[in-house]
Design a protein around this motif. Structure first.
Motif, PDB file in Angstrom:
ATOM      1  N   ILE A  35       1.068  -1.191  -0.046  1.00 15.76           N
ATOM      2  CA  ILE A  35      -0.060   0.022  -0.058  1.00 15.76           C
ATOM      3  C   ILE A  35       0.895   1.135   0.023  1.00 15.76           C
ATOM      4  CG2 ILE A  35      -1.939   1.272   1.084  1.00 15.76           C
ATOM      5  CD1 ILE A  35      -2.437  -1.474   2.824  1.00 15.76           C
ATOM      6  N   PRO A  36       0.832   2.120  -1.049  1.00 17.55           N
ATOM      7  CA  PRO A  36       1.411   3.228  -1.163  1.00 17.55           C
ATOM      8  C   PRO A  36       1.376   4.200   0.073  1.00 17.55           C
ATOM      9  CG  PRO A  36       0.514   2.778  -3.235  1.00 17.55           C
ATOM     10  CD  PRO A  36       0.115   1.994  -2.310  1.00 17.55           C
ATOM     11  N   PHE A  37       2.378   4.628   0.600  1.00 17.59           N
ATOM     12  CA  PHE A  37       2.234   5.825   1.717  1.00 17.59           C
ATOM     13  C   PHE A  37       1.068   6.859   1.243  1.00 17.59           C
ATOM     14  CE2 PHE A  37       6.819   5.108   3.464  1.00 17.59           C
ATOM     15  CZ  PHE A  37       6.601   3.892   4.058  1.00 17.59           C
ATOM     16  N   GLU A  38       1.222   7.226   0.094  1.00 19.33           N
ATOM     17  CA  GLU A  38       0.508   8.413  -0.388  1.00 19.33           C
ATOM     18  C   GLU A  38      -1.028   7.902  -0.441  1.00 19.33           C
ATOM     19  OE1 GLU A  38      -0.225  11.355  -4.592  1.00 19.33           O
ATOM     20  OE2 GLU A  38       0.897   9.423  -4.637  1.00 19.33           O
ATOM     21  N   LEU A  39      -1.292   6.755  -0.641  1.00 23.98           N
ATOM     22  CA  LEU A  39      -2.869   6.368  -0.590  1.00 23.98           C
ATOM     23  C   LEU A  39      -3.315   6.189   0.758  1.00 23.98           C
ATOM     24  CD1 LEU A  39      -5.082   4.865  -2.793  1.00 23.98           C
ATOM     25  CD2 LEU A  39      -4.054   2.731  -1.838  1.00 23.98           C
ATOM     26  N   MET A  40      -2.211   5.707   1.646  1.00 24.61           N
ATOM     27  CA  MET A  40      -3.002   5.609   3.100  1.00 24.61           C
ATOM     28  C   MET A  40      -3.169   6.930   3.501  1.00 24.61           C
ATOM     29  SD  MET A  40       0.044   2.762   4.739  1.00 24.61           S
ATOM     30  CE  MET A  40      -0.723   3.347   6.349  1.00 24.61           C
ATOM     31  N   ARG A  41      -2.394   7.917   2.994  1.00 25.22           N
ATOM     32  CA  ARG A  41      -2.385   9.474   3.519  1.00 25.22           C
ATOM     33  C   ARG A  41      -3.701   9.899   2.969  1.00 25.22           C
ATOM     34  NH1 ARG A  41      -3.617  13.303   4.925  1.00 25.22           N
ATOM     35  NH2 ARG A  41      -2.799  15.118   5.725  1.00 25.22           N
ATOM     36  N   ILE A  42      -3.869   9.933   1.740  1.00 26.06           N
ATOM     37  CA  ILE A  42      -5.164  10.603   0.997  1.00 26.06           C
ATOM     38  C   ILE A  42      -6.215  10.160   1.647  1.00 26.06           C
ATOM     39  CG2 ILE A  42      -3.757  11.767  -0.808  1.00 26.06           C
ATOM     40  CD1 ILE A  42      -4.624   9.342  -2.677  1.00 26.06           C
ATOM     41  N   TYR A  43      -6.331   8.746   2.014  1.00 28.91           N
ATOM     42  CA  TYR A  43      -7.572   7.999   2.545  1.00 28.91           C
ATOM     43  C   TYR A  43      -7.486   7.908   3.791  1.00 28.91           C
ATOM     44  CZ  TYR A  43      -9.368   7.304  -2.258  1.00 28.91           C
ATOM     45  OH  TYR A  43      -9.954   7.543  -3.352  1.00 28.91           O
ATOM     46  N   SER A  44      -6.742   8.721   4.498  1.00 23.86           N
ATOM     47  CA  SER A  44      -6.596   8.489   5.895  1.00 23.86           C
ATOM     48  C   SER A  44      -8.093   8.418   6.684  1.00 23.86           C
ATOM     49  CB  SER A  44      -6.006   9.862   6.551  1.00 23.86           C
ATOM     50  OG  SER A  44      -6.009   9.593   8.187  1.00 23.86           O
ATOM     51  N   GLN A  50     -11.551  13.094   6.368  1.00 25.09           N
ATOM     52  CA  GLN A  50     -12.950  12.194   6.183  1.00 25.09           C
ATOM     53  C   GLN A  50     -14.051  13.199   6.482  1.00 25.09           C
ATOM     54  OE1 GLN A  50     -13.568   9.792   4.444  1.00 25.09           O
ATOM     55  NE2 GLN A  50     -11.227   9.163   4.569  1.00 25.09           N
ATOM     56  N   GLY A  51     -13.952  14.151   7.413  1.00 31.47           N
ATOM     57  CA  GLY A  51     -14.778  15.202   7.824  1.00 31.47           C
ATOM     58  C   GLY A  51     -15.857  14.363   8.671  1.00 31.47           C
ATOM     59  N   HIS A  52     -16.977  15.098   9.004  1.00 32.84           N
ATOM     60  CA  HIS A  52     -17.805  14.578   9.999  1.00 32.84           C
ATOM     61  C   HIS A  52     -19.153  13.836   9.516  1.00 32.84           C
ATOM     62  CE1 HIS A  52     -15.618  16.034  13.377  1.00 32.84           C
ATOM     63  NE2 HIS A  52     -15.562  17.093  12.631  1.00 32.84           N
ATOM     64  N   THR A  58     -12.346  16.479   2.906  1.00 37.53           N
ATOM     65  CA  THR A  58     -11.058  17.232   2.519  1.00 37.53           C
ATOM     66  C   THR A  58     -10.360  16.537   1.506  1.00 37.53           C
ATOM     67  OG1 THR A  58     -11.207  18.357   4.703  1.00 37.53           O
ATOM     68  CG2 THR A  58      -9.271  18.946   3.274  1.00 37.53           C
ATOM     69  N   LEU A  59     -10.047  17.223   0.185  1.00 37.01           N
ATOM     70  CA  LEU A  59      -9.245  16.629  -0.741  1.00 37.01           C
ATOM     71  C   LEU A  59      -7.903  16.542  -0.333  1.00 37.01           C
ATOM     72  CD1 LEU A  59      -9.288  14.919  -3.418  1.00 37.01           C
ATOM     73  CD2 LEU A  59      -9.298  17.129  -4.549  1.00 37.01           C
ATOM     74  N   GLN A  60      -7.186  15.478  -0.404  1.00 38.57           N
ATOM     75  CA  GLN A  60      -5.722  15.502  -0.246  1.00 38.57           C
ATOM     76  C   GLN A  60      -4.989  15.865  -1.295  1.00 38.57           C
ATOM     77  OE1 GLN A  60      -4.718  15.680   3.415  1.00 38.57           O
ATOM     78  NE2 GLN A  60      -7.084  15.861   3.284  1.00 38.57           N
ATOM     79  N   THR A  61      -3.855  16.833  -1.326  1.00 39.84           N
ATOM     80  CA  THR A  61      -2.977  16.918  -2.479  1.00 39.84           C
ATOM     81  C   THR A  61      -1.594  17.240  -2.038  1.00 39.84           C
ATOM     82  OG1 THR A  61      -3.566  19.234  -2.619  1.00 39.84           O
ATOM     83  CG2 THR A  61      -4.840  17.939  -4.228  1.00 39.84           C
TER      84      THR A  61
END
Length: 137
Positions: A35-44, A50-52, A58-61
């Motif tokens: 699992i790429p770190f980037e994928l883990m990070r953007i889908y934290s 994820q918000g409430h 919040t879209l991660q870039t």
């Protein structure tokens, strides 16, 4: 994210590959994912990402080069990664890691679609946060 069901696969090995920026996870059912770190990070799974609720994400870039600095165990059901951009509030259950690994291609596609819809790019810097704080609601 629900807790573990009794027949959920559990990780047999977690290996952090700093050079290639992937977390290698081998599960009890024989599945193995990188699992790429980037994928883990953007889908934290954190509220910060994820918000409430639906539509609050919040879209991660700008996370392509993010590193995994630490991986702390949470009980015997999850890990809490600390990323090089300071993000450390995501609790990744075994189920969630399995989901990320097994659905990686679809998740990348969804991410690219979201970037396109937001007229932004994967490497764009994150917009500065307005004074949003979770404590305010």
């Amino acid at each position: 994210m629900a807790g573990l069901s009794p027949n959920s696969p559990t990780p047999q090995a977690l290996t952090v590959h700093g050079q290639s920026r992937v977390l290698e996870v081998s599960f009890s059912d024989g599945a193995s994912f990188r699992i790429p770190f980037e994928l883990m990070r953007i889908y934290s799974p954190s509220a910060e990402v994820q918000g409430h609720g639906p539509g609050q994400e919040t879209l991660q870039t700008g996370k392509r080069d993010v590193q995994l600095e630490a991986l702390d165990p949470v009980g015997n059901y999850a890990v809490q990664p600390r990323f090089s951009d300071g993000h450390d509030t995501g609790i990744y259950t075994w189920d969630y890691l399995y989901f990320l690994g097994s659905q990686a291609d679809r998740l990348w596609q969804e991410y690219e679609d979201k970037l396109k819809a937001a007229y932004t790019e994967r490497d764009a810097p994150m917009a500065a946060k307005g004074g949003h704080s979770c404590a305010s609601h």
